[in-house]
Design an enzyme around this catalytic site. Structure first.
Site, PDB file in Angstrom:
ATOM      1  N   GLU A 332      45.760  46.097  30.680  1.00 56.77           N
ATOM      2  CA  GLU A 332      45.181  45.548  29.607  1.00 56.77           C
ATOM      3  C   GLU A 332      44.409  44.095  30.200  1.00 56.77           C
ATOM      4  OE1 GLU A 332      47.329  46.631  25.366  1.00 56.77           O
ATOM      5  OE2 GLU A 332      48.195  45.203  27.026  1.00 56.77           O
ATOM      6  N   CYS A 333      43.253  44.032  30.102  1.00 55.18           N
ATOM      7  CA  CYS A 333      42.746  42.464  30.716  1.00 55.18           C
ATOM      8  C   CYS A 333      43.072  42.101  31.958  1.00 55.18           C
ATOM      9  CB  CYS A 333      43.332  41.506  29.527  1.00 55.18           C
ATOM     10  SG  CYS A 333      42.114  40.094  29.529  1.00 55.18           S
ATOM     11  N   GLY A 334      44.170  41.170  32.165  1.00 51.62           N
ATOM     12  CA  GLY A 334      44.844  40.892  33.382  1.00 51.62           C
ATOM     13  C   GLY A 334      45.206  42.001  34.383  1.00 51.62           C
ATOM     14  N   THR A 423      41.265  48.637  30.320  1.00 56.26           N
ATOM     15  CA  THR A 423      40.259  47.939  29.612  1.00 56.26           C
ATOM     16  C   THR A 423      40.688  46.257  29.468  1.00 56.26           C
ATOM     17  OG1 THR A 423      39.260  47.747  27.357  1.00 56.26           O
ATOM     18  CG2 THR A 423      41.499  48.660  27.577  1.00 56.26           C
TER      19      THR A 423
END
Length: 444
Positions: A332-334, A423
């Site tokens: 997720e993200c990072g 994502t």
């Protein structure tokens, strides 16, 4: 006249800390209030409105108690109700810090405060105005009559005369609860995604929180507000997964350190409720990946530690092997940036990353993306949010895009390769336990 209060209700004093806009000092003041009551020996449970990872870290340090996020869209109204009910059973005071401006967003801080009948303390930065602050406070109070206002907290109040001028413009039923002069000793440090993580500045943060609490001594804000009724829910979820525990016997390795720390406690709890165990590891420090059936790479600040992450080649090799085995990985993200081929950090140095997803990540200064979205995964829809100031390029075709809460444009891309789901979205697991159970149990 007999009471109409439900016999199942639990009463607890509560206060909702809100403001006309971001930057008024909500987190600083909420932390100071929590610490001041804690110094009195009170148990203070603090909640944060919306999908925030950074403010809760600071509020946890201030209160010494767990801090939960409350969002009626992402988590659901029943979830929020149950979290407040549980807190009311153990706390002497419940504090809820709002998000953005009082009426901003759908649902807004005002929506949450009204739904649970919690009185509002309005924080205003009164620097550069006097009676106008009173007029603005009254205007906000009258905008939605159903809201209850406990009073005003005047931040940046320069003197006793400044306080008097503001007080003259307020009606008797809208008292000043506290005034705080502008003081750099209590201001909280910030960086590009918001406040600095509590774990990075623990000692400094402790000093600032205590200084804020000291400024509140002798002021009305330290008189407990009236108690609010909190009610249990009939049932939080009808999820089959919660009763069947499909992750029983499985262990999930969770990245957690200064580079990866954006983790909802509620997500960890849900994994346990699904039957899983979890173990933390540090991509910054550990050279060995724990024995695990699945891997979760959450968000955080990999861009601040790109060189160290890139240099941990032994762990990189192990994660690549884990991916090749087809075991489930959620990034997720990072964590998604970590999965790309390269990451260009704030000083424009580029470092190789895991290479699980083709593409290059880079920081993009002040511009960013944020907002609530639903991830339409093959396993089912999971609600979450995006908040990043980076850009991914040269990536493959996604399997789907997030659905924005209130806008028709496609949201964040979602990538899938073998057991990997990657994502920018941060997922709230409780929005669909069945989908989360499948996501972490499937093996390609």
């Amino acid at each position: 006249m007999p009471s109409t209060r439900s016999p199942n209700a639990v009463q607890c004093p509560a206060l909702f800390i809100a403001a006309p806009h971001s930057g008024c000092g909500k987190t600083t003041i909420t932390a100071a209030i929590a610490r001041a009551y804690r110094q009195q020996g009170k148990v203070v449970r603090v909640f944060k409105t919306g999908p925030d990872y950074l403010d809760p870290q600071i509020l946890r340090q201030a209160s010494g108690e767990p801090v939960e996020q409350l969002d009626m869209w992402m988590a659901g109204e029943e979830y929020c109700q149950q979290m407040l009910f549980k807190a009311a059973q153990e706390a002497d005071l419940i504090l809820i810090e709002g998000v953005m401006g009082l009426f901003d967003g759908t649902p807004s801080s005002a929506d949450l405060a009204e739904r649970f009948a919690i009185p509002l303390a309005l924080v205003m930065d009164v620097k550069g105005m006097a009676q106008t602050a009173g007029a603005m406070a009254v205007g906000l109070a009258n905008y939605r009559p159903a809201l209850q206002f406990a009073g005003l907290i005047a931040n940046g109040c320069a003197s006793e005369r400044h306080r008097e001028l503001i007080e003259e413009a307020l009606p008797e039923n809208f008292p000043i609860l506290a005034t705080l002069a502008q003081d750099e000793q209590i201001a909280l440090p910030e960086r590009h995604l918001g406040l600095v993580q509590a774990g990075e500045i623990t000692a400094e943060l402790e000093s600032r929180i205590n200084a804020g609490a000291a400024l509140l001594k002798g002021q009305p804000i330290l008189e407990l507000p009236e108690a609010v009724d909190f009610y249990p829910t009939e049932s939080l979820s009808t999820s089959a997964a919660l009763s069947e525990k499909p992750l029983k016997g499985k262990t999930i390795a969770v990245a957690k350190d200064a580079a990866f720390s954006f983790i909802y406690d509620s997500n960890l709890r849900l994994l346990q409720q699904l039957g899983a165990d979890y173990s933390f590891f540090s991509p910054l420090k550990d050279s060995e990946l724990p024995e695990a059936d699945a891997l979760w790479l959450p968000g955080g600040y990999p861009e601040l530690h790109a060189e160290t992450l890139s240099g941990n080649t032994r762990l990189i090799s192990q994660i690549r092997h884990f991916h090749q085995s087809g075991k489930p990985i959620l990034a997720e993200c990072g964590g998604f940036l970590y999965c790309l081929d390269t990451l260009t950090e704030l000083k424009e140095n580029t470092y190789p990353m895991l290479g699980l997803v083709a593409g290059d990540g880079s920081m993009r200064g002040k511009r960013g993306c944020q907002g609530m979205q639903t991830a339409p995964l093959p396993e089912g829809d999971i609600r979450g949010h995006a908040h990043h100031k980076s850009l991914s390029q040269n990536t493959p075709k996604p399997i789907a895009h997030g659905r924005r809460q209130r806008h028709p444009a496609p949201g964040e891309p979602i990538y899938r390769d073998k057991g990997l789901t990657a994502t920018y979205l941060h997922l709230f697991f409780g929005s669909n336990p069945d989908a989360v159970a499948t996501l972490f149990s499937q093996h390609t």
